[in-house]
Design an enzyme around this catalytic site. Structure first.
Site, short mmCIF file in Angstrom:
data_model
loop_
_atom_site.label_atom_id
_atom_site.label_comp_id
_atom_site.label_asym_id
_atom_site.label_seq_id
_atom_site.Cartn_x
_atom_site.Cartn_y
_atom_site.Cartn_z
N LYS A 31 0.56 -1.12 -0.13
CA LYS A 31 -0.09 -0.03 0.41
C LYS A 31 1.42 1.90 -0.10
CE LYS A 31 -1.74 1.30 3.87
NZ LYS A 31 -2.01 2.73 4.66
N ASN A 32 1.71 1.58 0.86
CA ASN A 32 2.50 3.20 1.13
C ASN A 32 3.67 2.72 0.41
OD1 ASN A 32 1.13 2.89 3.10
ND2 ASN A 32 2.53 2.33 4.53
N CYS A 43 -4.12 12.49 13.29
CA CYS A 43 -4.77 11.06 13.15
C CYS A 43 -4.63 10.35 14.22
CB CYS A 43 -4.45 9.72 10.98
SG CYS A 43 -2.61 9.15 12.28
N ARG A 95 1.66 14.18 13.70
CA ARG A 95 1.56 13.53 11.64
C ARG A 95 1.89 14.91 11.35
NH1 ARG A 95 -0.87 8.72 10.64
NH2 ARG A 95 1.18 8.60 8.36
N PRO A 96 3.04 16.12 11.43
CA PRO A 96 3.40 17.35 10.83
C PRO A 96 4.11 16.76 9.58
CG PRO A 96 5.46 16.85 12.33
CD PRO A 96 3.84 15.91 12.31
N ILE A 97 3.81 17.73 8.57
CA ILE A 97 4.97 17.48 7.05
C ILE A 97 5.48 19.20 6.91
CG2 ILE A 97 2.74 16.93 6.35
CD1 ILE A 97 2.10 19.13 4.44
N ASP A 98 6.38 19.48 8.03
CA ASP A 98 7.15 20.57 7.65
C ASP A 98 7.90 20.18 6.87
OD1 ASP A 98 7.77 19.24 10.29
OD2 ASP A 98 9.19 20.40 10.39
N ASP A 150 5.13 -0.10 12.46
CA ASP A 150 3.96 -0.44 11.50
C ASP A 150 3.58 -1.90 11.64
OD1 ASP A 150 3.61 1.67 8.50
OD2 ASP A 150 2.96 2.02 10.56
N ILE A 173 8.40 6.29 16.73
CA ILE A 173 8.18 7.04 15.83
C ILE A 173 7.14 7.83 16.34
CG2 ILE A 173 7.25 6.68 13.52
CD1 ILE A 173 10.38 5.71 14.07
N ARG A 226 -8.46 -0.53 5.14
CA ARG A 226 -8.00 0.79 4.91
C ARG A 226 -6.66 0.47 3.97
NH1 ARG A 226 -5.98 5.51 8.20
NH2 ARG A 226 -4.66 5.56 6.34
C1 EPZ Z 1 4.78 6.05 6.55
O1 EPZ Z 1 4.25 7.43 7.23
C2 EPZ Z 1 3.41 5.65 6.81
N1 EPZ Z 1 2.77 6.32 5.71
C3 EPZ Z 1 3.29 5.14 7.83
O2 EPZ Z 1 1.96 3.21 7.54
C4 EPZ Z 1 4.26 5.00 9.07
O3 EPZ Z 1 4.21 4.47 9.36
C5 EPZ Z 1 5.03 5.73 8.34
O4 EPZ Z 1 5.97 6.53 7.48
C6 EPZ Z 1 6.97 4.97 9.42
O5 EPZ Z 1 7.60 4.29 8.77
C7 EPZ Z 1 2.46 5.74 3.92
O6 EPZ Z 1 3.74 5.76 3.88
C8 EPZ Z 1 1.31 6.78 3.54
P1 EPZ Z 1 6.83 9.70 8.12
P2 EPZ Z 1 4.54 9.27 7.25
O7 EPZ Z 1 6.89 10.69 7.76
O8 EPZ Z 1 5.68 9.69 5.43
C9 EPZ Z 1 8.03 12.78 11.63
C10 EPZ Z 1 0.74 2.52 8.33
O9 EPZ Z 1 -0.11 1.86 8.72
N2 EPZ Z 1 7.89 14.14 11.17
O10 EPZ Z 1 8.34 9.02 7.99
O11 EPZ Z 1 4.05 9.71 7.31
C11 EPZ Z 1 6.82 12.10 11.80
O12 EPZ Z 1 5.95 12.89 13.05
C12 EPZ Z 1 0.91 3.75 7.65
O13 EPZ Z 1 0.34 2.02 6.17
C13 EPZ Z 1 7.89 15.37 10.95
O14 EPZ Z 1 8.26 14.82 12.05
O15 EPZ Z 1 5.92 9.17 8.77
C14 EPZ Z 1 7.02 10.78 12.41
O16 EPZ Z 1 7.69 11.21 13.75
C15 EPZ Z 1 0.85 4.18 9.49
N3 EPZ Z 1 8.02 16.20 10.13
C16 EPZ Z 1 8.82 10.67 12.06
O17 EPZ Z 1 8.61 11.87 11.03
C17 EPZ Z 1 7.65 15.59 8.65
O18 EPZ Z 1 7.91 16.81 7.73
C18 EPZ Z 1 7.98 9.44 10.81
O19 EPZ Z 1 7.25 9.88 10.34
C19 EPZ Z 1 7.19 14.65 8.38
C20 EPZ Z 1 7.25 13.48 9.39
#
Ligand code: EPZ
Length: 430
Positions: free
Chosen positions: A22-23, A117, A122-125, A305, A327, A397
């Site tokens: 999926k991811n 969520c 889940r920030p996207i900064d 995950d 995480i 999902r």
């Molecule tokens: C992806 O989410 C996956 N989703 C998540 O899977 C998975 O848990 C996660 O990666 C970690 O492996 C998809 O791929 C669609 P991150 P993502 O950015 O990309 C922080 C599932 O079950 N962060 O790697 O959103 C964040 O808060 C889902 O399929 C920032 O601070 O995760 C977290 O603590 C759940 N700023 C850490 O980084 C940002 O701009 C890792 O998050 C982005 C992230």
């Protein structure tokens, strides 16, 4: 509201086929927009997140032709809109991958800011930091992220936190920027590599995916491709732990064992036998498992995950285990549900202390999120008696045919929508 009704106590035995990741598919579908040629994508999982993203893509003018349950032809020649409606991002956060793809190709994107969520804020900064470094002006207005650039140029970007989403989103935008981009402290997950391989199959020039430094030389145009998504290592790991928790014997087929190394290592540690084949792994748990400690980390560490799945398995193991979630800040909500099944667990901040019990007892539980929902199904399959799991829409999902695949392994599980259907299940199993 649909539920699962499950009679636990049967060891899962047999074979199960794993679907596409999926991811990986979410990033690859978004990246497919970056060419005006037609793209064939195969091994797509038929799950809600994928279907919603395809709807979001159609809403901006992508021609989507689902030629089979697991394959789609996509053409973005007539994409006229770079603004994605809120209803899509509300349903799946990963719609934000459309920003990187649209910005890379059209130098403009308007996508609603994803909310938090169930597992954290889940920030996207970091995504936005990357787009700005490539020369985009990024503003947030009325809940939308508006990114635009007269000209995207290469840059040297350092990600403060390892982020799968930021790595993929910035990689997409940079693949059509002018010049050379280096992204440091990248995520190394298999799905990051799959998106990079997909972009390269369309003519991008990306090197180093799978390491913590990705180097990209931007290109003007991307072309058609045919691509098959890698197997889903999280779906695979979920079935591996289902075998472990029910003292079963399951052959998990269509996997890449290398992607499962951290999961396999933990299963061996707690007393399972794990046999690896070219594209399958077999998990056998003939005796009571024992405790261990685990900390979730970015790949190749133990995946976040897969944290709920090992959590419910350790609830039945001999001894006390410590699970540390490094995480996300809110990924232990399922522990309250597990305690209602008789588990002895204590959560302190980002750590759960689990004292294994001989048996879990059936209960009515509620899925708090996608992976925890799947983990509670595992707990119910191991528990004595008949459980029900509410809010299974979360599970749908990310897991295709979840109950059918489990039934194929001997599980007594039905998806029900009414008390009447529950009674029918109970009459059938007594
Ligand atoms: C992806 O989410 C996956 N989703 C998540 O899977 C998975 O848990 C996660 O990666 C970690 O492996 C998809 O791929 C669609 P991150 P993502 O950015 O990309 C922080 C599932 O079950 N962060 O790697 O959103 C964040 O808060 C889902 O399929 C920032 O601070 O995760 C977290 O603590 C759940 N700023 C850490 O980084 C940002 O701009 C890792 O998050 C982005 C992230």
């Amino acid at each position: 509201m649909e539920q699962y009704i499950i009679r636990g106590g049967n060891p899962l035995v047999g074979e199960v086929e794993i679907g596409g990741a999926k991811n990986a598919a979410l990033g690859i579908l978004a990246a497919a927009i970056m060419t005006d040629d037609t793209v064939l994508i195969e091994n797509l999982p038929d799950v809600r997140d994928i279907n919603v993203l395809l709807e979001a893509m159609e809403s901006i003018g992508v021609k989507v032709d689902r030629i089979s349950r697991h394959a789609a032809l996509l053409n973005s020649e007539h994409v006229g809109e770079v603004s994605v409606e809120y209803e899509y991002i509300k349903k799946i956060r990963a719609s934000y991958y459309l920003i990187g793809a649209l910005l890379g190709k059209y130098k403009k994107a308007e996508v609603p800011l994803p909310g938090g969520c169930n597992i954290g804020s889940r920030p996207i900064d970091l995504h936005l930091k990357g787009f700005k470094a490539l020369g985009a002006k990024v503003s947030i207005r009325n809940g939308f992220i508006i990114a635009q650039a007269d000209h995207l140029h290469g840059s040297h970007i350092f990600l403060d936190t390892v982020s799968v989403g930021a790595t993929i989103n910035i990689m997409m935008a940079a693949s059509m920027a002018d010049g050379y981009t280096i992204i440091e402290n990248c995520a190394r997950e298999p799905h990051v590599v799959d998106v990079a391989n997909f972009l390269n199959s369309m003519g991008a020039n990306i090197k180093g995916a799978g390491t913590d430094v990705i180097r990209i030389r931007g290109v003007q145009k991307l072309h058609k491709t045919e691509y098959s998504i890698i197997p889903d290592q999280i779906e695979a790991g979920t079935f591996m732990f289902a075998a472990a928790a029910t003292k079963g014997d399951v052959m998990v087929k269509n996997v890449i064992p290398k992607h499962l190394e951290a999961t396999t290592a933990k299963l061996l540690e707690i007393g399972c036998e794990v046999e690896e084949f070219d594209s399958a792994v077999r998990v056998v748990a003939s005796k009571r498992l024992h405790s261990t400690n685990v900390k979730t980390l970015p790949y190749p560490g133990y995946p976040t995950d897969m944290q709920p799945q090992i959590g419910v398995t350790l609830a039945l193991a001999q001894g006390t285990s410590i699970v540390t979630e490094s995480i996300f800040e809110n990924r232990f909500k399922y522990m309250d549900e597990l305690a209602r099944m008789g588990a002895v667990v204590r959560v302190e901040g980002n750590t759960a202390i689990i004292t294994g019990v001989e048996k879990l007892s059936a209960a009515r539980v509620c899925a708090p999120d996608l992976r925890a929902g799947a983990a509670l199904v595992i707990a119910a399959l191991a528990a004595e008696g008949v459980s029900t799991v509410d809010d299974i829409i979360y599970i749908q999902r990310g897991y295709e045919c979840f109950e059918e695949k489990l039934r194929g392994l001997g599980a007594e599980i039905e998806r029900i929508n009414s008390e009447k259907e529950a009674q029918k299940f109970l009459l059938r199993i007594v």
